[in-house]
Design a protein around this motif. Structure first.
Motif, PDB file in Angstrom:
ATOM      1  N   LEU A  28       0.833  -1.193   0.000  1.00  0.00           N
ATOM      2  CA  LEU A  28       0.000   0.000   0.000  1.00  0.00           C
ATOM      3  C   LEU A  28       0.874   1.253   0.000  1.00  0.00           C
ATOM      4  CD1 LEU A  28      -2.665  -0.957   2.719  1.00  0.00           C
ATOM      5  CD2 LEU A  28      -2.881  -1.202   0.238  1.00  0.00           C
ATOM      6  N   ASP A  29       0.331   2.362  -0.482  1.00  0.00           N
ATOM      7  CA  ASP A  29       1.066   3.618  -0.340  1.00  0.00           C
ATOM      8  C   ASP A  29       0.983   4.074   1.117  1.00  0.00           C
ATOM      9  OD1 ASP A  29      -1.220   5.655   0.035  1.00  0.00           O
ATOM     10  OD2 ASP A  29      -1.802   4.651  -1.826  1.00  0.00           O
ATOM     11  N   VAL A  30       1.794   5.061   1.505  1.00  0.00           N
ATOM     12  CA  VAL A  30       1.937   5.445   2.910  1.00  0.00           C
ATOM     13  C   VAL A  30       0.610   5.891   3.515  1.00  0.00           C
ATOM     14  CG1 VAL A  30       3.075   7.020   4.514  1.00  0.00           C
ATOM     15  CG2 VAL A  30       4.363   6.070   2.593  1.00  0.00           C
ATOM     16  N   ASP A  31      -0.122   6.752   2.839  1.00  0.00           N
ATOM     17  CA  ASP A  31      -1.386   7.250   3.390  1.00  0.00           C
ATOM     18  C   ASP A  31      -2.432   6.136   3.513  1.00  0.00           C
ATOM     19  OD1 ASP A  31      -0.360   9.753   3.654  1.00  0.00           O
ATOM     20  OD2 ASP A  31      -1.307  10.588   1.871  1.00  0.00           O
ATOM     21  N   ALA A 157      -0.349 -15.298   2.225  1.00  0.00           N
ATOM     22  CA  ALA A 157      -0.756 -15.415   0.825  1.00  0.00           C
ATOM     23  C   ALA A 157      -1.881 -14.443   0.477  1.00  0.00           C
ATOM     24  CB  ALA A 157      -1.199 -16.851   0.546  1.00  0.00           C
ATOM     25  N   SER A 158      -2.880 -14.350   1.352  1.00  0.00           N
ATOM     26  CA  SER A 158      -4.038 -13.498   1.053  1.00  0.00           C
ATOM     27  C   SER A 158      -3.675 -12.015   1.084  1.00  0.00           C
ATOM     28  CB  SER A 158      -5.182 -13.778   2.033  1.00  0.00           C
ATOM     29  OG  SER A 158      -4.798 -13.479   3.364  1.00  0.00           O
ATOM     30  N   SER A 159      -2.804 -11.609   2.013  1.00  0.00           N
ATOM     31  CA  SER A 159      -2.446 -10.193   2.102  1.00  0.00           C
ATOM     32  C   SER A 159      -1.637  -9.739   0.900  1.00  0.00           C
ATOM     33  CB  SER A 159      -1.679  -9.913   3.400  1.00  0.00           C
ATOM     34  OG  SER A 159      -0.508 -10.699   3.480  1.00  0.00           O
ATOM     35  N   TYR A 160      -0.739 -10.585   0.419  1.00  0.00           N
ATOM     36  CA  TYR A 160       0.018 -10.242  -0.785  1.00  0.00           C
ATOM     37  C   TYR A 160      -0.910 -10.082  -1.988  1.00  0.00           C
ATOM     38  CZ  TYR A 160       5.042 -10.319   0.120  1.00  0.00           C
ATOM     39  OH  TYR A 160       6.302  -9.990   0.508  1.00  0.00           O
ATOM     40  N   PHE A 161      -1.782 -11.042  -2.177  1.00  0.00           N
ATOM     41  CA  PHE A 161      -2.641 -11.057  -3.356  1.00  0.00           C
ATOM     42  C   PHE A 161      -3.710  -9.976  -3.300  1.00  0.00           C
ATOM     43  CE2 PHE A 161      -6.546 -12.654  -5.408  1.00  0.00           C
ATOM     44  CZ  PHE A 161      -6.094 -12.732  -6.719  1.00  0.00           C
ATOM     45  N   LEU A 162      -4.479  -9.943  -2.209  1.00  0.00           N
ATOM     46  CA  LEU A 162      -5.609  -9.028  -2.124  1.00  0.00           C
ATOM     47  C   LEU A 162      -5.166  -7.581  -1.928  1.00  0.00           C
ATOM     48  CD1 LEU A 162      -8.004 -11.170   0.105  1.00  0.00           C
ATOM     49  CD2 LEU A 162      -8.133 -10.799  -2.364  1.00  0.00           C
ATOM     50  N   GLY A 163      -4.126  -7.366  -1.098  1.00  0.00           N
ATOM     51  CA  GLY A 163      -3.657  -6.007  -0.863  1.00  0.00           C
ATOM     52  C   GLY A 163      -3.102  -5.363  -2.120  1.00  0.00           C
ATOM     53  N   ALA A 164      -2.354  -6.131  -2.904  1.00  0.00           N
ATOM     54  CA  ALA A 164      -1.745  -5.586  -4.120  1.00  0.00           C
ATOM     55  C   ALA A 164      -2.794  -5.239  -5.165  1.00  0.00           C
ATOM     56  CB  ALA A 164      -0.746  -6.592  -4.685  1.00  0.00           C
ATOM     57  N   TYR A 166      -6.450  -4.941  -4.582  1.00  0.00           N
ATOM     58  CA  TYR A 166      -7.614  -4.154  -4.161  1.00  0.00           C
ATOM     59  C   TYR A 166      -7.298  -3.077  -3.128  1.00  0.00           C
ATOM     60  CZ  TYR A 166      -9.995  -8.022  -6.475  1.00  0.00           C
ATOM     61  OH  TYR A 166     -10.412  -8.951  -7.399  1.00  0.00           O
ATOM     62  N   GLY A 167      -6.035  -2.857  -2.815  1.00  0.00           N
ATOM     63  CA  GLY A 167      -5.658  -1.775  -1.915  1.00  0.00           C
ATOM     64  C   GLY A 167      -6.103  -1.998  -0.478  1.00  0.00           C
ATOM     65  N   VAL A 168      -6.594  -0.923   0.145  1.00  0.00           N
ATOM     66  CA  VAL A 168      -6.971  -0.976   1.559  1.00  0.00           C
ATOM     67  C   VAL A 168      -8.039  -2.043   1.812  1.00  0.00           C
ATOM     68  CG1 VAL A 168      -8.033   0.294   3.459  1.00  0.00           C
ATOM     69  CG2 VAL A 168      -6.375   1.426   1.983  1.00  0.00           C
ATOM     70  N   TYR A 169      -9.059  -2.074   0.976  1.00  0.00           N
ATOM     71  CA  TYR A 169     -10.135  -3.047   1.185  1.00  0.00           C
ATOM     72  C   TYR A 169      -9.641  -4.479   0.970  1.00  0.00           C
ATOM     73  CZ  TYR A 169     -13.490   0.754   1.503  1.00  0.00           C
ATOM     74  OH  TYR A 169     -14.184   1.873   1.909  1.00  0.00           O
ATOM     75  N   GLY A 170      -8.661  -4.667   0.109  1.00  0.00           N
ATOM     76  CA  GLY A 170      -8.068  -5.987  -0.054  1.00  0.00           C
ATOM     77  C   GLY A 170      -7.313  -6.413   1.187  1.00  0.00           C
ATOM     78  N   ALA A 171      -6.583  -5.478   1.801  1.00  0.00           N
ATOM     79  CA  ALA A 171      -5.859  -5.778   3.041  1.00  0.00           C
ATOM     80  C   ALA A 171      -6.840  -6.124   4.163  1.00  0.00           C
ATOM     81  CB  ALA A 171      -4.986  -4.592   3.430  1.00  0.00           C
ATOM     82  N   ILE A 172      -7.951  -5.386   4.224  1.00  0.00           N
ATOM     83  CA  ILE A 172      -8.976  -5.675   5.230  1.00  0.00           C
ATOM     84  C   ILE A 172      -9.607  -7.041   4.977  1.00  0.00           C
ATOM     85  CG2 ILE A 172     -11.246  -4.960   6.087  1.00  0.00           C
ATOM     86  CD1 ILE A 172     -10.362  -2.059   5.592  1.00  0.00           C
ATOM     87  N   ALA A 173      -9.823  -7.370   3.704  1.00  0.00           N
ATOM     88  CA  ALA A 173     -10.388  -8.682   3.358  1.00  0.00           C
ATOM     89  C   ALA A 173      -9.468  -9.814   3.809  1.00  0.00           C
ATOM     90  CB  ALA A 173     -10.631  -8.764   1.852  1.00  0.00           C
ATOM     91  N   SER A 174      -8.157  -9.616   3.715  1.00  0.00           N
ATOM     92  CA  SER A 174      -7.220 -10.656   4.148  1.00  0.00           C
ATOM     93  C   SER A 174      -7.299 -10.862   5.656  1.00  0.00           C
ATOM     94  CB  SER A 174      -5.797 -10.295   3.727  1.00  0.00           C
ATOM     95  OG  SER A 174      -5.340  -9.134   4.384  1.00  0.00           O
ATOM     96  N   ILE A 175      -7.539  -9.787   6.407  1.00  0.00           N
ATOM     97  CA  ILE A 175      -7.742  -9.925   7.859  1.00  0.00           C
ATOM     98  C   ILE A 175      -9.001 -10.735   8.131  1.00  0.00           C
ATOM     99  CG2 ILE A 175      -8.162  -8.704  10.026  1.00  0.00           C
ATOM    100  CD1 ILE A 175      -6.727  -6.317   8.877  1.00  0.00           C
ATOM    101  N   PHE A 176     -10.073 -10.421   7.399  1.00  0.00           N
ATOM    102  CA  PHE A 176     -11.341 -11.136   7.577  1.00  0.00           C
ATOM    103  C   PHE A 176     -11.164 -12.631   7.327  1.00  0.00           C
ATOM    104  CE2 PHE A 176     -15.084 -13.006   5.523  1.00  0.00           C
ATOM    105  CZ  PHE A 176     -16.002 -12.903   6.566  1.00  0.00           C
ATOM    106  N   ILE A 177     -10.482 -12.989   6.267  1.00  0.00           N
ATOM    107  CA  ILE A 177     -10.272 -14.403   5.935  1.00  0.00           C
ATOM    108  C   ILE A 177      -9.515 -15.106   7.055  1.00  0.00           C
ATOM    109  CG2 ILE A 177      -9.056 -15.976   4.363  1.00  0.00           C
ATOM    110  CD1 ILE A 177      -9.632 -13.921   2.130  1.00  0.00           C
ATOM    111  N   HIS A 178      -8.473 -14.450   7.563  1.00  0.00           N
ATOM    112  CA  HIS A 178      -7.667 -15.060   8.626  1.00  0.00           C
ATOM    113  C   HIS A 178      -8.461 -15.213   9.917  1.00  0.00           C
ATOM    114  CE1 HIS A 178      -4.740 -14.736  12.045  1.00  0.00           C
ATOM    115  NE2 HIS A 178      -4.253 -15.776  11.401  1.00  0.00           N
ATOM    116  N   ARG A 179      -9.164 -14.143  10.332  1.00  0.00           N
ATOM    117  CA  ARG A 179      -9.901 -14.204  11.601  1.00  0.00           C
ATOM    118  C   ARG A 179     -11.065 -15.192  11.535  1.00  0.00           C
ATOM    119  NH1 ARG A 179      -6.252 -12.428  14.906  1.00  0.00           N
ATOM    120  NH2 ARG A 179      -7.845 -12.938  16.451  1.00  0.00           N
ATOM    121  N   LEU A 180     -11.731 -15.269  10.386  1.00  0.00           N
ATOM    122  CA  LEU A 180     -12.820 -16.236  10.232  1.00  0.00           C
ATOM    123  C   LEU A 180     -12.289 -17.653  10.337  1.00  0.00           C
ATOM    124  CD1 LEU A 180     -15.793 -16.847   9.563  1.00  0.00           C
ATOM    125  CD2 LEU A 180     -15.175 -16.774   7.132  1.00  0.00           C
TER     126      LEU A 180
END
Length: 408
Positions: A28-31, A157-164, A166-180
């Motif tokens: 992600l970019d800094v902001d 794996a999910s944070s690399y793929f989704l974050g790159a 879909y940006g912020v929402y992709g990073a959040i989605a990777s958290i959701f997958i892990h916590r679920l």
């Protein structure tokens, strides 16, 4: 071996979060990472409150009553989850405006979406906390460790793929997958074949017992969470408004190292609560022994922050400006905090958790006071002063409460 599996499980879960954070900081970019960091902190704050001290309460109750009455133990587990739902619903509405403001969002749709994400993720974390307490009490940490290690791979794996992509929402989605995943895994262990169950009927049948258990342990721990977790989130919000979202992003990297460093100590405390079984003499011996081990661990944790500072300076060179003093101050805070875990476990094992609340007053106060009055490294200094004050408060309360019965 139980302590090893418990420690391994805590390390795997927190390492998953750390790697997910570091990968998000890279893609992600800094902001955007600053917004993601504040969101993640808000989720953790809501979860720690909505969990309502359930992990310690369930651990204590299940370890004492599971063999006598599975229905009694199940009533406490169910009540914990029900309270998590209602508290998460309420607190997500309070935290959403800060995320909405920092993210420069617009429109009712984005506000509702932020609220929904906060609620779902904080609820998953709170439910996992309750189930984790039951797993430790039932001495099933080995099985949970296997799931946690798989979750570690999944988060990377999910944070690399989704974050790159879909940006912020992709990073959040990777958290959701892990916590679920880990919540379902803990539920399979704790509820699968143990006889424990989640049932409103068990709460109705054992309402007085469940309320008594929560009054003794959960209420003071929840009150402590109300002080500590929102204080950190509010301090981050102040930092973001004063120095920009990039400052939030930079502190978040150091803070996640802090979280990883202290949680193994907290996991050992969970194990010791079950081991002492509420007996004063056992609790005293376990606390003294734990303090010795946690002191050694605290020294190792501090040295780990030196290593983290060196790695971060090379890995994020040119993108994030994180001073070595930030790592060293938070390393000192983590070392002292780990020693303090021996006191927290002691109070919880005896069913007397109000000292945890009193010590958290000083932690929250130190963080907020420093964030409002100091400039650079204000939050790091606040964490260090807060950790030192917690040790002092616990020593005083220990002497006042049990006098000569407990050797410091």
């Amino acid at each position: 071996m139980g302590a090893i599996y418990t420690l391994g499980n805590a390390a795997a879960n927190r390492l998953s979060l750390l790697l997910l954070t570091l990968i998000s900081a890279e893609v992600l970019d800094v902001d955007s990472f600053g917004v993601f960091s504040l969101f993640l902190m808000s989720v953790a704050s809501i979860a720690s409150i909505s969990a309502f001290g359930g992990a310690a309460t369930i651990n204590s109750v299940v370890s004492k009553f599971y063999m006598r009455s599975k229905d009694l133990a199940s009533s406490v587990l169910t009540m914990s989850m029900l309270m998590s739902v209602f508290v998460s619903l309420f607190l997500s509405a309070l935290f959403s405006p800060a995320i909405y403001d920092i993210a420069n969002a617009s429109g009712a749709y984005e506000f509702v979406f932020i609220y929904f994400l906060l609620f779902i993720l904080s609820l998953l974390m709170a439910v996992f906390s309750s189930l984790e307490g039951a797993v430790y009490a039932l001495k099933m940490a080995k099985g949970l460790l296997a799931f946690s290690l798989l979750g570690l791979l999944l988060s990377v794996a999910s944070s690399y793929f989704l974050g790159a992509i879909y940006g912020v929402y992709g990073a959040i989605a990777s958290i959701f997958i892990h916590r679920l995943y880990i919540a379902l895994s803990a539920g399979r262990l704790a509820i699968g074949k143990t006889g424990l169950h989640v049932s409103v009927g068990s709460v109705k049948r054992n309402k007085e017992f469940a309320l008594m258990a929560f009054r003794r342990l959960s209420f003071p721990i929840a009150a402590a969470s109300v002080l500590a977790a929102p204080a950190v989130t509010l301090a981050l919000y102040i930092l973001g408004k004063r120095e920009g979202v990039a400052s939030v992003a930079e502190f978040s990297i150091v803070y996640q190292c802090f979280v990883v460093a202290i949680f193994p100590a907290g996991a050992i405390g969970q194990y010791l609560i079950a081991k002492s079984k509420g007996v004063l003499s056992e609790a005293v011996n376990v606390r003294v022994q734990a303090a010795k081990y946690l002191f050694v661990y605290g020294v190792v944790a501090f040295l780990g922050f030196w290593v983290a500072a060196i790695i971060a300076s090379h890995y994020f060179h040119g993108k994030y400006e994180i001073s070595i003093s930030s790592f060293l101050l938070m390393g000192g805070a983590a070392s002292i905090y780990c020693i303090n875990c021996s006191y927290s476990s002691f109070w919880s094992s005896l069913g007397y958790a109000w000292p945890i609340f009193y010590s958290q007053i000083f932690m929250a106060g130190s963080i907020l006071l420093c964030s409002l009055t100091l400039g650079e490294t204000s939050l790091e200094i606040g964490f260090l002063l807060g950790s030192v004050s917690q040790i002092g408060v616990n020593i005083v309360l220990l002497r006042l409460t049990v006098h000569e019965k407990v050797a410091l």
